[in-house]
Design a protein around this motif. Structure first.
Motif, PDB file in Angstrom:
ATOM      1  N   ARG A  33      43.632   5.028   8.046  1.00 14.08           N
ATOM      2  CA  ARG A  33      42.472   6.073   8.083  1.00 14.08           C
ATOM      3  C   ARG A  33      42.263   6.413   9.389  1.00 14.08           C
ATOM      4  O   ARG A  33      42.134   7.693   9.619  1.00 14.08           O
ATOM      5  CB  ARG A  33      41.318   5.686   7.424  1.00 14.08           C
ATOM      6  CG  ARG A  33      41.701   5.471   5.800  1.00 14.08           C
ATOM      7  CD  ARG A  33      40.308   4.768   5.058  1.00 14.08           C
ATOM      8  NE  ARG A  33      40.640   4.156   4.119  1.00 14.08           N
ATOM      9  CZ  ARG A  33      39.822   3.343   3.399  1.00 14.08           C
ATOM     10  NH1 ARG A  33      38.678   2.849   4.169  1.00 14.08           N
ATOM     11  NH2 ARG A  33      40.142   2.642   2.132  1.00 14.08           N
ATOM     12  N   GLU A  34      41.949   5.356  10.124  1.00 13.59           N
ATOM     13  CA  GLU A  34      41.336   5.678  11.557  1.00 13.59           C
ATOM     14  C   GLU A  34      42.500   6.633  12.334  1.00 13.59           C
ATOM     15  O   GLU A  34      42.339   7.616  13.159  1.00 13.59           O
ATOM     16  CB  GLU A  34      41.268   4.581  12.360  1.00 13.59           C
ATOM     17  CG  GLU A  34      39.854   3.894  11.785  1.00 13.59           C
ATOM     18  CD  GLU A  34      39.719   2.452  12.195  1.00 13.59           C
ATOM     19  OE1 GLU A  34      40.389   2.081  13.124  1.00 13.59           O
ATOM     20  OE2 GLU A  34      38.402   2.101  12.075  1.00 13.59           O
ATOM     21  N   ALA A  37      42.676  10.309  11.210  1.00 11.65           N
ATOM     22  CA  ALA A  37      41.569  10.583  11.830  1.00 11.65           C
ATOM     23  C   ALA A  37      41.839  11.202  13.109  1.00 11.65           C
ATOM     24  O   ALA A  37      41.894  12.614  13.653  1.00 11.65           O
ATOM     25  CB  ALA A  37      40.422  10.154  11.695  1.00 11.65           C
ATOM     26  N   ARG A  40      44.592  14.309  13.166  1.00  9.75           N
ATOM     27  CA  ARG A  40      43.821  15.309  12.557  1.00  9.75           C
ATOM     28  C   ARG A  40      43.269  16.157  13.779  1.00  9.75           C
ATOM     29  O   ARG A  40      43.330  17.251  13.838  1.00  9.75           O
ATOM     30  CB  ARG A  40      42.985  15.236  11.530  1.00  9.75           C
ATOM     31  CG  ARG A  40      43.635  15.020   9.976  1.00  9.75           C
ATOM     32  CD  ARG A  40      42.769  15.401   8.959  1.00  9.75           C
ATOM     33  NE  ARG A  40      41.638  14.364   9.065  1.00  9.75           N
ATOM     34  CZ  ARG A  40      41.623  13.334   8.566  1.00  9.75           C
ATOM     35  NH1 ARG A  40      42.773  12.674   7.922  1.00  9.75           N
ATOM     36  NH2 ARG A  40      40.411  12.392   8.218  1.00  9.75           N
ATOM     37  N   ALA A  99      39.944  12.439   4.001  1.00  9.70           N
ATOM     38  CA  ALA A  99      38.640  12.945   4.161  1.00  9.70           C
ATOM     39  C   ALA A  99      38.419  14.436   4.214  1.00  9.70           C
ATOM     40  O   ALA A  99      39.587  15.249   4.086  1.00  9.70           O
ATOM     41  CB  ALA A  99      38.400  12.475   5.575  1.00  9.70           C
ATOM     42  N   GLN A 102      40.393  17.556   6.228  1.00 10.67           N
ATOM     43  CA  GLN A 102      41.712  17.921   6.222  1.00 10.67           C
ATOM     44  C   GLN A 102      42.102  19.160   5.579  1.00 10.67           C
ATOM     45  O   GLN A 102      42.964  19.634   5.639  1.00 10.67           O
ATOM     46  CB  GLN A 102      42.481  16.577   5.461  1.00 10.67           C
ATOM     47  CG  GLN A 102      42.330  16.469   4.160  1.00 10.67           C
ATOM     48  CD  GLN A 102      42.962  15.257   3.502  1.00 10.67           C
ATOM     49  OE1 GLN A 102      43.092  14.226   4.154  1.00 10.67           O
ATOM     50  NE2 GLN A 102      43.346  15.199   2.227  1.00 10.67           N
TER      51      GLN A 102
END
Length: 326
Positions: A33-34, A37, A40, A99, A102
């Protein structure tokens, strides 16, 4: 494959390392997940996801819910209006990753051009939380957002629900239970939806025929089912496609991606809705991959799909439709 994956998607997939979803640990999922992020927010990531619409302002607010707090990413037109429609959105990611940001390209455009207030819920994720808690986040957040609609400059009598992939599960379930939640839902938009969480997921022809698509891979699908809804659990409870009675559910726009392993769930749900007397528009984008509206810089089909969503929302949320060119 039911078609050829766009070149840019193939290049990006070749450059990205896929986690071992069959053996991934909870800590490793958090790391994924990190990393997503960070991607993105990078220059390459912005090329993939494209820029938000300049006609929208993006802020974050917090919802105080029973025993928890959830962030909501709010999009509103730069030019203030009163009593705008309220679009409640749920991002994709298999309930493991993803998240609200996005979907900035899509949601900011809807806010600026409908216009509307768009609230994207940052719901809890697995494996820290099971699917029952995630669904409750969707219900509670939708109710609280409707209650606070006047504060947001929105009209609680004109609500649309929107979700992509696993987020479409949340949008569809909220639409199904709208009456008991006392929500006035005018329409729902389901983008490359995930609507069957049972083991039947792996039996649809599209799952086999598009198994080599870049996303979602078979290993990722196994992980999302195993971690979000481990045995023993009745997965039909969270599968809109297997809901017994769909009578009275809000009209739907369902967008299917032709290169998506989950594609066949879209027409199956459209058929179920129509059998219940619910208006359902099904559009197939044959050259689109899963999550294509989150990566418009790579998949050309994202632009006409966004225009279709805007037109559909105009029809169902505004008295006199009027669409600005995308």
């Amino acid at each position: 494959m039911r078609g050829k994956v766009p070149l840019r998607v193939r290049i990006l997939t070749a450059l990205a390392a896929e986690p071992d979803w069959d053996s991934i640990t909870p800590d490793q999922i958090i790391e994924v997940r990190e990393a997503q992020a960070r991607k993105r927010g990078s220059a390459l990531g912005r090329l993939v996801t494209s820029k938000p619409d300049r006609g929208a302002r993006i802020t974050t607010r917090t919802l105080d819910l029973p025993e928890r707090r959830l962030d909501v990413r709010v999009y509103r037109p730069e030019q203030e209006n009163s009593a705008l429609p309220l679009i409640i959105a749920f991002h994709g990611g298999g309930f493991l990753v993803g998240a609200p940001d996005q979907d900035d390209w899509l949601l900011s455009h809807l806010a600026a051009n409908l216009p509307a207030v768009v609230a994207a819920v940052d719901y809890r994720l697995a494996p820290e939380h099971r699917i029952g808690a995630i669904v409750q986040d969707a219900y509670d957040a939708a109710v609280r957002l409707a209650e606070s609609a006047p504060e947001l400059g929105a009209d609680p009598g004109r609500i649309a629900l929107l979700g992509s992939s696993a987020g479409a599960t949340l949008a569809a379930l909220t639409a199904i239970h709208a009456r008991e939640l006392e929500l006035t839902v005018r329409t729902q938009v389901l983008i490359n939806p995930q609507l069957d969480w049972t083991d039947r997921l792996f039996d649809y022809p599209s799952f086999t025929e598009n198994a080599d698509a870049p996303s979602p891979t078979p290993a990722f699908c196994r992980a999302m089912v195993r971690l979000a809804s481990p045995e023993p659990s009745d997965r039909t409870t969270f599968s809109p496609l297997l809901t017994g009675d769909l009578t009275g559910v809000a009209p739907a726009l369902i967008q299917a991606a032709g290169l998506d392993p989950l594609e066949d769930q879209a027409p199956a749900y459209a058929d179920r809705l129509r059998q219940a007397g619910v208006a359902a528009t099904l559009t197939r984008y044959p050259k689109a991959t899963h999550a294509f509206l989150s990566m418009p810089g790579l998949v050309p089909a994202a632009r006409p799909a966004r225009t279709e969503i805007l037109t559909h929302l105009h029809t169902h949320l505004l008295e006199r439709p009027s669409v600005r060119s995308a």
